[in-house]
Design a protein around this motif. Structure first.
Motif, PDB file in Angstrom:
ATOM      1  N   VAL A 111       0.859  -1.176   0.000  1.00 19.71           N
ATOM      2  CA  VAL A 111       0.000   0.000   0.000  1.00 19.71           C
ATOM      3  C   VAL A 111       0.900   1.232   0.000  1.00 19.71           C
ATOM      4  O   VAL A 111       1.580   1.516   0.989  1.00 19.71           O
ATOM      5  N   HIS A 112       0.913   1.927  -1.122  1.00 19.60           N
ATOM      6  CA  HIS A 112       1.818   3.078  -1.236  1.00 19.60           C
ATOM      7  C   HIS A 112       1.476   4.130  -0.182  1.00 19.60           C
ATOM      8  O   HIS A 112       0.315   4.310   0.170  1.00 19.60           O
ATOM      9  N   THR A 113       2.461   4.767   0.291  1.00 16.92           N
ATOM     10  CA  THR A 113       2.444   5.791   1.354  1.00 16.92           C
ATOM     11  C   THR A 113       2.221   5.188   2.741  1.00 16.92           C
ATOM     12  O   THR A 113       2.298   5.902   3.729  1.00 16.92           O
ATOM     13  N   THR A 148       3.635   2.557   5.245  1.00 19.06           N
ATOM     14  CA  THR A 148       4.680   1.607   5.596  1.00 19.06           C
ATOM     15  C   THR A 148       4.151   0.506   6.505  1.00 19.06           C
ATOM     16  O   THR A 148       4.438  -0.682   6.298  1.00 19.06           O
TER      17      THR A 148
END
Lengths: 320, 320, 320, 320, 320, 320
Positions: free
Chosen positions: C97-99, C101
């Motif tokens: 899932v980008h953004t 972590t």
């Protein structure tokens, strides 16, 4: 205090690319530093691939990889924190005048002279190896020193078709100078623009010529010991001394070159035993290495060499 | 007076790479300039290829190609010398904290806010398109403005799997802001992270969405005329609005994009008719374009756009 | 029977790229295999170049070069046919899932946990080195094991600017875990994000830190012998442990790294003397190596390591 | 329902690379789908640069960029959601036998025949243009169809030095088949392996040959109208029909080629007016395009073409 | 008779790379041909990226793609077989002396003079645009001619920092020559080393300056009609006249350039209406274009231009 | 006399690229030389990456780097001037017929036979390793010789799916020939197309198989001593015998390969003790190495090997 404790993390991929993120000092009369880094983006002296004009930019950008903002560079093998307190300045580049070798060289000489006048250690990033010629000339009124060349090629052509300041000539030019007391030429291998006569000329002038295998057989310490004891040393590093496996981004790669620690250990030994009074690193042509490894090698090497030099200076003041 | 008349030739391949060779102003409180260029090297918002973190470096280096030291930039078609007397400053980069999207965005916002506080035109170089989110947020206390997006993708995803600040979200975020009075979205084509719902949402919120072919059919002037008359405009340019033929160095290339003059003429028309109060240019990922063309495009575009903006300002003062 | 005797030649340049052309098992609950390979394409933890998100794809594609369809892999030096009968499954990639972590790491942890639940050896292909953090966390309810890190960088930063799960933190995170009984860190050299304090912290926690030259002086067998006798071992390999000459395709190359056989022989010795209960290989960024050598190295190394592990298991059952 | 609503975000940079992330159906007897994608990685028919053997891998990987998990592909220009409900299967690659052109071609033919037997639309990804020869042969017992070639080169060499199945021969081979009712050859320009005699031969056999400029002058609709009304059409696309600016990754680039929308609009017009009974896309050689644009073009084109074909089928059932 | 009918197929990827596979004539006194191709690999006149020294090699290699061994080059649009019977010779390269601009230029001049002395059409492949200076000088005792420049940059700098023979000076140098009767400068755009004064100087000397958009608005025929009627013409083509999309492999790319047919049609029109008495094509720097497209463009352009010139000569004998 | 004393400097970046700038002799019946270099650009025998068809061009271009025009090549380590007076001719390339392995191989055989008929030492530059098959066949009526293979792969597949002349078959083909008295196979490592059966077959036929580590343990001299004393030797060098660090530009790289001096010293030892009656060097695929290092390695190796062979011949006449 570490830099990142002052408010910014300043990761390596951020920021304006000066060498080691040092301050840019465009006014050379105002230099006040221990190390003065000068770019010399001249590559019209090359005989095969050009591209070393982008050497200064490439090495500056790569140097940010080693600039995490620590106070000094801790080496766990040596258990030493190098470069803590050493003041580096980036002078920017010498002015280059296309089509005009003499003027471009004169401008490089002026930059090195300014660094010397400021009492800083001059570190010049080429450019092709012809940029070493004005570097050496800048020491005209200085005490004699020994010249250590780390290179694949002898660069000892006197003159050919009128060319005396190309990248095949610098060691011959240096050997002529009264203030160059002698040469040690390490890494020399394979055919280049220097023919048999050049080797004979070099030997006649007292050069100590060692191939990669010859130095490898001796080891770094014994090689370093061949330099005249205690003499101040100027170091010129042609990145093609290294194996093309780690330094493909250069004009005239030559297989059979050095690996990283071979040169690093030689430099550490020399820095320990000699005042180092000047450095140039030449022939990095970043556009021929899409991986960036060559520029990283140059930056990593310079950072470590500077660490060694100033660690040694802490006990032994330089002669220059 | 031309720069080269002051003693140095300063060819494009020499020197420290700031944007347009402008002075680097690390102390943002001391900004005193017409244009403040900020790097925003954040690319953790990307959904395919990363690499836009090196956008600021790439664009800065490419900008030196247009920096021959002339006093202004003469355009023979317009018979105008642009940028003469315009004072540009390079703020360096916003501090990026890896793994931390919120903090990285906050730092970008702080940089844009500093530029605004100094009365300068903020120009932010991304980074991925999520960096537009903090750029817009920095205008929180400012007068409303219209947002012109030039892009292949609508970037109008509200939220998905918790992501609200990725590079598919910025236009949705902008549309929520009271100080954004409306959007014109030009160049939109092909499938992307925005699904049909996103288009419907955008249209419902008043967006004017134009594809490349639709704008091409209208022409630059008619397209510019669709913006609300006289409104202050913030321009966000995603380099993937352009055809991959001239901008392959980007994360998510989309075929069928704009050619150079199409966008240039739109920008010229908008700059003539509107106060431009902010600019960002995002998604340049230099390492995916070994030829350097993408970075050159970005630099050439910004230099020309700045020329148009300040040429217009000479007669029409900006609203911000 | 060799695969090519069943009707298809299946040359390496053909076919869908799963790891070693193993079957793709998208339903992790249905895993029934000896080795479960998981991609972890997360690279938002990097501090210089990103690109490791394409590591799983690169290594999968390169692994086809070693997939000629033989029944096992014959090694004429050892006179052994490795991997005959070993069942490998490719789990595909953990969801990123980008953004975000934390969510991305959680998904990686879930994948490794699924492999463990199935009784398979988990092999995770990064992604940056932060992906090791969830890999180790997945062993939470398992018996203690020793962690062998092969890497250029110590990765022992505790926290800086709030970052605790970046690619400079994993070994510090591991050292905190009760189920990690100790660390051996091999290949460590040069300056990185870990400062002197990190080294002191690591040593205080019992880490055995060896540089490339230190391991080279010891030899592979003596190095392996420093691990606690018979302890189960988890192996984490950062591809930048290797010399950039063979692994330029990585985010933060460091000169002076290992050559192929140095690491291979260490792995062979460790696999012979210890149950290997997990493996990850990280930081392959294929787009920085246009030759493909880095991905080939990773694939070749994993194939051989798996051969060693299961050859050893034929006589010594694993502890996990 | 969108795919990402089922639990995974599945960003484009993750996952096993099948075409459009469709299921891999290795057992061709079990095909149950609307579209069957076959790789034909054969490039021994090339006369300059090889590399098209990696075309299937390159196009598969690029296709993930267009696979965000939406239910169908929404096009805001057409206001249509394409491909919703269309079932695609990836057959993997035809088996290639190096040095053996006849056997490799036979295997490709078998794959296309299997797709046809399953009632699916065969989509073959080359490989060089010689792979079109077995594709056409697979239709031996099928109803006659018209062949639309989009290409820079006529590929109408009969025989030279014994070569009849190289990449300069396919259109001549097709023209000989009773089940090929005629040819339209679009984009033809510049010198290639077909000499004047080949053009005369093609014209004598009824080919309609159009250069890029000739089609450009006609427009997409008028060009489409030159095909025999209502006839079933097989489309063969050589990526070098396109301008090298967007398709440099090919064996024999030819300047002056098509831009994206020119071909797209032709395909849309043809798909609207004709049953499309087969497709191949050939000569993508990814390693000659480090930017990836060529593979992205091929994937983007195929995804859109499939959208057009099945949107048309919703009202007009195919003839095959 | 086609070449391949004489026993060898001679595919484009085979053989020694001379231009168009023409015979190499090292003894310039023995030239007996219609076209004499000379390499001028000098790039020390560049102000940003070098690399044009490899232009001759790149163009020669690319020219083999158009050398299938046909007797002439059949163009189906024109229905003409070009170049049938035209005798081309490859003179090899002028001797370049590194660091010595004057001597290198003298050697280029000698080569062009030798071609002229042999009654051949000189075609010089640069090298940077400064190589045009000696080309023009070689016509010193010849009848006056008009100079057609196709370029992004005006190249009209008189002198700066002593530089008069760099790649920013050639058109100024040409304009000074009594045997150059006038200049038409087409494609000029964006900022370059020529400042406003240079444009004024050029216009004062009678230059007809047209931007890309201006020529595009006129069309090829109207542009060609602006040249003085019937005058002999020398054509100098800087590859950066073209859009970087098809010519990224050059030192100073400029966006907004020409596409292929725009220049081709201008050249065809000029060749039809004027005796063409000399050609140079400069600034191809192949190492900046890993796809090879730029070299292919240069070769394709030269082959077609030569076809046009000699097709016209069949009815109109040249003036020189 | 040095070449540069005859009037031209002929820098390495200038001139038509024949091997070592030797004269091109297209009429093989007219060969009159000591060494005859033949290109064999055939790569349809490859099982992963193609591209070796450009090997001859790449090696020819790289060879110019070692061609400064000196009379012979001075080696300061050996204090010998090699190659002085040795007459090299470049035969150009064997004719390749795409899709036709047998005819292409026949043409290569004819070239080697022509070299032998002229009394020259044949040096063939591949192409893939299948080109060794016709090379060996060309010696059909010659005295028996020993075959020294330097390679990563055994290449000892007899037949699979009908393939007998692919790049996995040449050593098996050679071993069948009555005029091949035995094989020494050095550098063999890792999995390849040869399965365990192939190794057993090779050993049964008397092959001496050595891995890189096995030869490294022995040393170059002891390895050379394993060849049958005084026997004439044909040397086949697959560039993938080398470490990918210096030879990434090849079809099937294999980590753990030789470094430069390891092979050089073996070749020097063999050349000293044996008549060398033929050489081929294969599998250089230049397009996979954007740095050029692989081609440079091949050229440097061949130049040195030829020096050794003819230095030895000065005292020991060859047997062939």
């Amino acid at each position: 205090m570490h830099g990142y404790q002052t408010g910014r993390l300043d990761l390596p991929f951020t920021g304006i690319c000066t060498f080691a993120r040092a301050p840019h000092v465009a006014d050379w009369a105002a230099l006040d530093c221990d190390v003065a880094v000068l770019g010399a983006p001249f590559d019209a002296g090359t005989q095969w691939r050009a591209g070393a004009r982008f050497g200064p930019r490439g090495v500056r950008e790569a140097s940010t990889l080693f600039s995490f903002g620590h106070a000094g560079a801790y080496d766990h093998e040596d258990d030493v924190t190098y470069l803590d307190g050493v003041r580096i300045a980036d002078m920017g580049d010498a002015d280059i005048v296309h089509t005009d070798t003499l003027q471009s060289h004169a401008n490089i000489r002026a930059g090195v002279a300014a660094a010397l006048a400021a009492g800083a250690l001059p570190v010049t990033i080429g450019g092709d190896h012809s940029t070493n010629i004005p570097c050496i000339e800048a020491y005209e009124d200085h005490a004699p020193f020994h010249l250590l060349q780390i290179d694949a090629h002898l660069d000892f052509v006197d003159e050919r078709h009128g060319v005396t300041r190309g990248h095949g000539n610098p060691m011959r030019r240096a050997a002529e100078k009264p203030w160059v007391s002698g040469l040690t030429q390490v890494g020399i291998r394979n055919v280049s623009s220097t023919a048999r006569e050049g080797y004979e000329d070099a030997r006649a002038r007292g050069s100590d010529i060692l191939s990669v295998r010859q130095m490898r057989a001796l080891g770094a310490l014994a090689t370093a010991a061949r330099l005249p004891q205690g003499a101040p040393v100027y170091i010129t590093i042609d990145i093609d001394a290294f194996c093309p496996s780690i330094a493909p981004g250069t004009g005239t790669p030559s297989h059979g070159g050095f690996l990283y620690y071979e040169v690093l250990e030689l430099l550490q030994a020399v820095a320990k035993a000699h005042p180092v009074i000047g450095i140039d690193l030449v022939e990095v042509a970043p556009d021929y290495d899409p991986t960036g490894s060559t520029s990283i090698l140059a930056a990593q090497l310079l950072m470590n060499l500077l660490g060694f030099v100033f660690h040694a200076r802490a006990s032994v003041p330089p002669a220059a």
